[in-house]
Design an enzyme around this catalytic site. Structure first.
Site, PDB file in Angstrom:
ATOM      1  N   SER A   1       9.495 -10.247  12.837  1.00 53.27           N
ATOM      2  CA  SER A   1       8.648 -11.621  13.194  1.00 53.27           C
ATOM      3  C   SER A   1       9.283 -12.843  12.803  1.00 53.27           C
ATOM      4  O   SER A   1       9.322 -13.723  13.745  1.00 53.27           O
ATOM      5  CB  SER A   1       7.257 -11.297  12.795  1.00 53.27           C
ATOM      6  OG  SER A   1       7.334 -11.273  11.325  1.00 53.27           O
TER       7      SER A   1
ATOM      8  N   HIS B   1       6.307  -2.552  13.186  1.00 57.22           N
ATOM      9  CA  HIS B   1       6.241  -3.789  12.518  1.00 57.22           C
ATOM     10  C   HIS B   1       4.609  -3.820  12.047  1.00 57.22           C
ATOM     11  O   HIS B   1       4.040  -2.941  11.494  1.00 57.22           O
ATOM     12  CB  HIS B   1       6.716  -4.752  13.255  1.00 57.22           C
ATOM     13  CG  HIS B   1       7.218  -6.051  12.271  1.00 57.22           C
ATOM     14  ND1 HIS B   1       7.028  -6.069  10.868  1.00 57.22           N
ATOM     15  CD2 HIS B   1       7.358  -7.496  12.617  1.00 57.22           C
ATOM     16  CE1 HIS B   1       7.331  -7.359  10.466  1.00 57.22           C
ATOM     17  NE2 HIS B   1       7.320  -8.120  11.611  1.00 57.22           N
TER      18      HIS B   1
ATOM     19  N   HIS C   1      10.928   1.757   5.313  1.00 59.70           N
ATOM     20  CA  HIS C   1      11.073   0.402   5.415  1.00 59.70           C
ATOM     21  C   HIS C   1      12.645   0.245   5.645  1.00 59.70           C
ATOM     22  O   HIS C   1      13.660   1.063   5.321  1.00 59.70           O
ATOM     23  CB  HIS C   1      10.699  -0.164   4.241  1.00 59.70           C
ATOM     24  CG  HIS C   1      10.801  -1.867   4.473  1.00 59.70           C
ATOM     25  ND1 HIS C   1      11.801  -2.697   4.250  1.00 59.70           N
ATOM     26  CD2 HIS C   1       9.539  -2.436   4.642  1.00 59.70           C
ATOM     27  CE1 HIS C   1      11.350  -4.049   4.766  1.00 59.70           C
ATOM     28  NE2 HIS C   1      10.083  -3.988   4.931  1.00 59.70           N
TER      29      HIS C   1
ATOM     30  N   ARG D   1       3.897  -5.061  -2.563  1.00 55.16           N
ATOM     31  CA  ARG D   1       2.833  -5.365  -1.703  1.00 55.16           C
ATOM     32  C   ARG D   1       1.642  -4.424  -1.426  1.00 55.16           C
ATOM     33  O   ARG D   1       0.304  -4.527  -1.818  1.00 55.16           O
ATOM     34  CB  ARG D   1       3.257  -6.127  -0.368  1.00 55.16           C
ATOM     35  CG  ARG D   1       4.284  -7.119  -0.266  1.00 55.16           C
ATOM     36  CD  ARG D   1       4.449  -7.727   1.000  1.00 55.16           C
ATOM     37  NE  ARG D   1       5.499  -6.482   1.550  1.00 55.16           N
ATOM     38  CZ  ARG D   1       5.695  -6.339   2.833  1.00 55.16           C
ATOM     39  NH1 ARG D   1       5.683  -7.502   3.854  1.00 55.16           N
ATOM     40  NH2 ARG D   1       6.369  -5.329   3.157  1.00 55.16           N
TER      41      ARG D   1
ATOM     42  N   ASP E   1       1.547  -1.755   4.707  1.00 51.67           N
ATOM     43  CA  ASP E   1       0.648  -1.560   5.484  1.00 51.67           C
ATOM     44  C   ASP E   1      -0.124  -0.237   5.303  1.00 51.67           C
ATOM     45  O   ASP E   1      -1.403   0.042   5.850  1.00 51.67           O
ATOM     46  CB  ASP E   1       1.002  -1.403   7.180  1.00 51.67           C
ATOM     47  CG  ASP E   1       1.857  -2.808   7.553  1.00 51.67           C
ATOM     48  OD1 ASP E   1       1.285  -3.678   7.356  1.00 51.67           O
ATOM     49  OD2 ASP E   1       2.871  -2.626   8.031  1.00 51.67           O
TER      50      ASP E   1
HETATM   51  N1  CMX Z   1       7.655   8.835   9.300  1.00 54.72           N
HETATM   52  C1  CMX Z   1       8.636   9.752   9.877  1.00 54.72           C
HETATM   53  N2  CMX Z   1      10.041   9.342  10.204  1.00 54.72           N
HETATM   54  C2  CMX Z   1      10.454   8.393   9.620  1.00 54.72           C
HETATM   55  C3  CMX Z   1       9.623   7.392   8.980  1.00 54.72           C
HETATM   56  C4  CMX Z   1       8.168   7.737   8.859  1.00 54.72           C
HETATM   57  N3  CMX Z   1       7.381   6.809   8.063  1.00 54.72           N
HETATM   58  N4  CMX Z   1      10.188   6.234   8.634  1.00 54.72           N
HETATM   59  C5  CMX Z   1      11.679   6.561   8.830  1.00 54.72           C
HETATM   60  N5  CMX Z   1      11.667   7.694   9.896  1.00 54.72           N
HETATM   61  C6  CMX Z   1      12.818   8.244  10.325  1.00 54.72           C
HETATM   62  C7  CMX Z   1      12.944   7.232  11.540  1.00 54.72           C
HETATM   63  O1  CMX Z   1      12.227   7.331  12.528  1.00 54.72           O
HETATM   64  C8  CMX Z   1      14.556   7.797  12.072  1.00 54.72           C
HETATM   65  O2  CMX Z   1      14.558   9.058  12.499  1.00 54.72           O
HETATM   66  P1  CMX Z   1      15.522   9.156  13.634  1.00 54.72           P
HETATM   67  O3  CMX Z   1      16.848   9.348  13.315  1.00 54.72           O
HETATM   68  O4  CMX Z   1      14.902  10.298  14.661  1.00 54.72           O
HETATM   69  O5  CMX Z   1      15.192   8.229  14.693  1.00 54.72           O
HETATM   70  C9  CMX Z   1      14.910   8.099  10.454  1.00 54.72           C
HETATM   71  O6  CMX Z   1      13.697   8.376   9.756  1.00 54.72           O
HETATM   72  C10 CMX Z   1      15.875   7.247   9.743  1.00 54.72           C
HETATM   73  O7  CMX Z   1      15.122   5.918   9.557  1.00 54.72           O
HETATM   74  P2  CMX Z   1      15.491   4.888   8.455  1.00 54.72           P
HETATM   75  O8  CMX Z   1      16.562   4.426   8.534  1.00 54.72           O
HETATM   76  O9  CMX Z   1      14.759   5.422   7.235  1.00 54.72           O
HETATM   77  O10 CMX Z   1      14.085   3.661   8.874  1.00 54.72           O
HETATM   78  P3  CMX Z   1      14.563   2.363   9.876  1.00 54.72           P
HETATM   79  O11 CMX Z   1      15.176   1.327   9.138  1.00 54.72           O
HETATM   80  O12 CMX Z   1      15.441   2.886  10.962  1.00 54.72           O
HETATM   81  O13 CMX Z   1      12.935   2.151  10.170  1.00 54.72           O
HETATM   82  C11 CMX Z   1      10.575   1.655   9.657  1.00 54.72           C
HETATM   83  C12 CMX Z   1      12.013   1.471   9.302  1.00 54.72           C
HETATM   84  C13 CMX Z   1       9.590   1.038   9.014  1.00 54.72           C
HETATM   85  C14 CMX Z   1      10.528   1.291  11.380  1.00 54.72           C
HETATM   86  C15 CMX Z   1      10.256   3.285   9.819  1.00 54.72           C
HETATM   87  O14 CMX Z   1      10.289   3.553   8.510  1.00 54.72           O
HETATM   88  C16 CMX Z   1       8.928   3.464  10.440  1.00 54.72           C
HETATM   89  O15 CMX Z   1       9.074   3.742  11.677  1.00 54.72           O
HETATM   90  N6  CMX Z   1       7.893   3.655   9.411  1.00 54.72           N
HETATM   91  C17 CMX Z   1       6.744   3.779   9.986  1.00 54.72           C
HETATM   92  C18 CMX Z   1       6.007   2.616  10.686  1.00 54.72           C
HETATM   93  C19 CMX Z   1       5.524   1.542   9.628  1.00 54.72           C
HETATM   94  O16 CMX Z   1       4.992   1.825   8.570  1.00 54.72           O
HETATM   95  N7  CMX Z   1       6.065   0.320  10.112  1.00 54.72           N
HETATM   96  C20 CMX Z   1       5.942  -0.810   9.231  1.00 54.72           C
HETATM   97  C21 CMX Z   1       6.956  -1.413   8.332  1.00 54.72           C
HETATM   98  C22 CMX Z   1       6.595  -2.686   7.311  1.00 54.72           C
HETATM   99  C23 CMX Z   1       6.062  -3.743   8.372  1.00 54.72           C
HETATM  100  O17 CMX Z   1       7.152  -4.266   8.962  1.00 54.72           O
HETATM  101  O18 CMX Z   1       5.134  -4.132   8.321  1.00 54.72           O
END
Ligand code: CMX
Length: 439
Positions: free
Chosen positions: A245, A275, A322, A331, A377
């Site tokens: 954002s 996000h 994250h 947080r 979150d």
């Molecule tokens: N549940 C299941 N799988 C997850 C996961 C979770 N909570 N977090 C990461 N992974 C997976 C990814 O999807 C990715 O899988 P693939 O290789 O199959 O695509 C793998 O683990 C590696 O990901 P990463 O490098 O650890 O995480 P990223 O930096 O790519 O992504 C984030 C970060 C936040 C998008 C991811 O952890 C996620 O999807 N979390 C759940 C959604 C969430 O809570 N988002 C809010 C974040 C905070 C905010 O901005 O408000």
């Protein structure tokens, strides 16, 4: 621009002018210094860790979490002014800190609360635009449309059309940012009223601070909920500049688009489930689990099974993981602290704490998740539900109101420092393959 005495604007101008001079000299002398390399993994991996922008208001460490101008969240709770009789920081204080780099006094924060109450009026056409939308339009869609519609008020646009000198950009951006922040609670509370209430325009309470007034306009008079809002709107405000954002707003504003459309772009970015929308997804997921199990007090084994089912169906566990953090999000911890102080026996809160014990080892077992810990979150929904705000598709609007504080203070800095149009380089897969061959 405005003739009224504005101590915040004076201070900001003094500080930003000094830094602008310093940075010009720094870039002139050291502009060729290398500050990092970019790997192929980063090009294909969402640009993680690539240093491309300056963002003064906060800095994120993978292990220590967020620091706002050097202060951690516990330090903010300790040092920022609170409401009379309260213990949570006032978001006004954080905005002052982010914009000037200095902790404000109680008097300065009181002035800012009053100033935002004074600037809070929304033009009629914004309400009219929103009334044309079906009341069940997602609150984030209504929010971004409302913010964009308020762009008609932009001081920056009006002055630019008159031929504003570049040196004045910061002033017009400051005026727009102050107006927009002041108006956001009114807009967001109207959206809440349309979606879940009587649809009437909410009336502010001229004695309340920014966060408590927002709570009041949504119909929450409870003092403890108002304290929660003060904490909530403080901790969600900023997470350095690279998050989706903030970065979106930075990019859009670098074209000299006004802060209204820049913030609306940030809100669009926040509306994605990876996000900000994750705060709605968390509570939806938790309610789904409780419904399925037919209990409000699931065991750890039951939670583990539900987590497994979610992962097996190719979905993520919302509220966990994250892109930068490698520890439980401070947080999350701050919200947990609020719950421990005020509502330790709440059933849903206790489910959130149990999930915290179950999920990290399950994610670790996957062997690919870089951060198995809860993010901001994971906790917020349970706190809101406790005080009666059950409409979870509204939660990301709360996040957006807060995020405006960080984004807009940072955009004031961008314009004051004269930062240019952002334009990084993209490459094709053929170019990449050629590089590999050459190497
Ligand atoms: N549940 C299941 N799988 C997850 C996961 C979770 N909570 N977090 C990461 N992974 C997976 C990814 O999807 C990715 O899988 P693939 O290789 O199959 O695509 C793998 O683990 C590696 O990901 P990463 O490098 O650890 O995480 P990223 O930096 O790519 O992504 C984030 C970060 C936040 C998008 C991811 O952890 C996620 O999807 N979390 C759940 C959604 C969430 O809570 N988002 C809010 C974040 C905070 C905010 O901005 O408000």
């Amino acid at each position: 621009m405005a003739d009224r005495k504005d101590p915040l604007k004076e201070k900001f101008h003094k500080k930003s002018s000094a830094l602008r001079t310093e940075i010009r000299a720094l870039v002139k002398e050291h502009g060729a210094k290398v500050v990092g390399d970019v790997t192929l993994g980063q090009v294909f991996g969402g640009a993680r860790g690539i240093k491309t922008m300056m963002w003064e208001t906060s800095e994120l460490d993978a292990y220590d979490g967020i620091r706002f101008r050097g202060f951690t969240i516990p330090q903010l709770r300790d040092k920022l002014p609170t409401a009379p009789g309260g213990g949570e920081p006032l978001p006004e204080g954080l905005f002052w800190l982010m914009l000037t780099g200095d902790l404000p006094t109680k008097t300065q924060v009181k002035w800012l609360s009053k100033e935002w109450r004074r600037r809070g009026k929304i033009p009629k056409h914004v309400y009219d635009v929103l009334k044309k939308l079906p009341a069940d339009t997602h609150p984030m869609t209504q929010f971004t449309i409302g913010i964009t519609a308020m762009g008609t008020e932009s001081v920056f646009d009006a002055k630019y059309a008159e031929g504003m000198n570049k040196k004045e950009y910061w002033d017009a951006t400051y005026e727009d940012s102050m107006d927009l922040i002041a108006r956001l609670p009114h807009l967001a509370a109207f959206i809440y009223s349309r979606a879940f209430g009587d649809g009437k325009k909410p009336k502010q309470d001229r004695t309340l601070d920014w966060a408590a007034n927002y709570a009041h306009m949504m119909g929450f008079g409870d003092g403890e909920f108002q304290e929660l809002m003060r904490l909530y709107l403080t901790i969600h405000a900023d997470h350095e500049g690279g998050n989706a954002s903030a970065h979106t707003a930075f990019l859009v504003n670098s074209t000299l688009a006004n802060v209204y459309v820049s913030l609306a772009s940030a809100i669009n970015s926040l509306s994605g489930p990876l996000h900000g929308l994750a705060n709605q997804e968390v509570i939806k997921w938790v309610f789904g689990m409780l419904d399925k199990l037919g209990t409000k007090t699931p065991t750890k084994a039951q939670i583990q099974k539900y987590v497994q089912e979610t992962l097996d169906s190719g979905r993520v566990i919302p509220g966990y993981g994250h892109a930068v953090l490698r520890q439980p999000d401070p947080r999350f911890t701050a919200q947990r602290g609020f719950a421990e102080r005020n509502i330790p026996n709440d059933e849903l809160v206790n489910v959130i704490w149990k999930i915290f014990e179950v999920v990290p080892p399950e994610l670790e077992k996957l062997g690919k998740v870089k951060n198995p810990w809860p993010n901001v979150d994971a906790h917020s929904g349970a706190l809101l539900v406790h005080y009666g705000m059950n409409q979870y598709n509204y939660y990301t609007v709360l996040f957006g109101v807060s995020r405006a504080l960080g984004v807009l203070s940072a955009l004031c800095w961008s314009r004051a420092l004269g930062q240019p149009l952002e334009r990084p380089k993209s490459v094709t897969s053929d170019w990449i393959k050629a590089q590999i061959k050459e190497a």
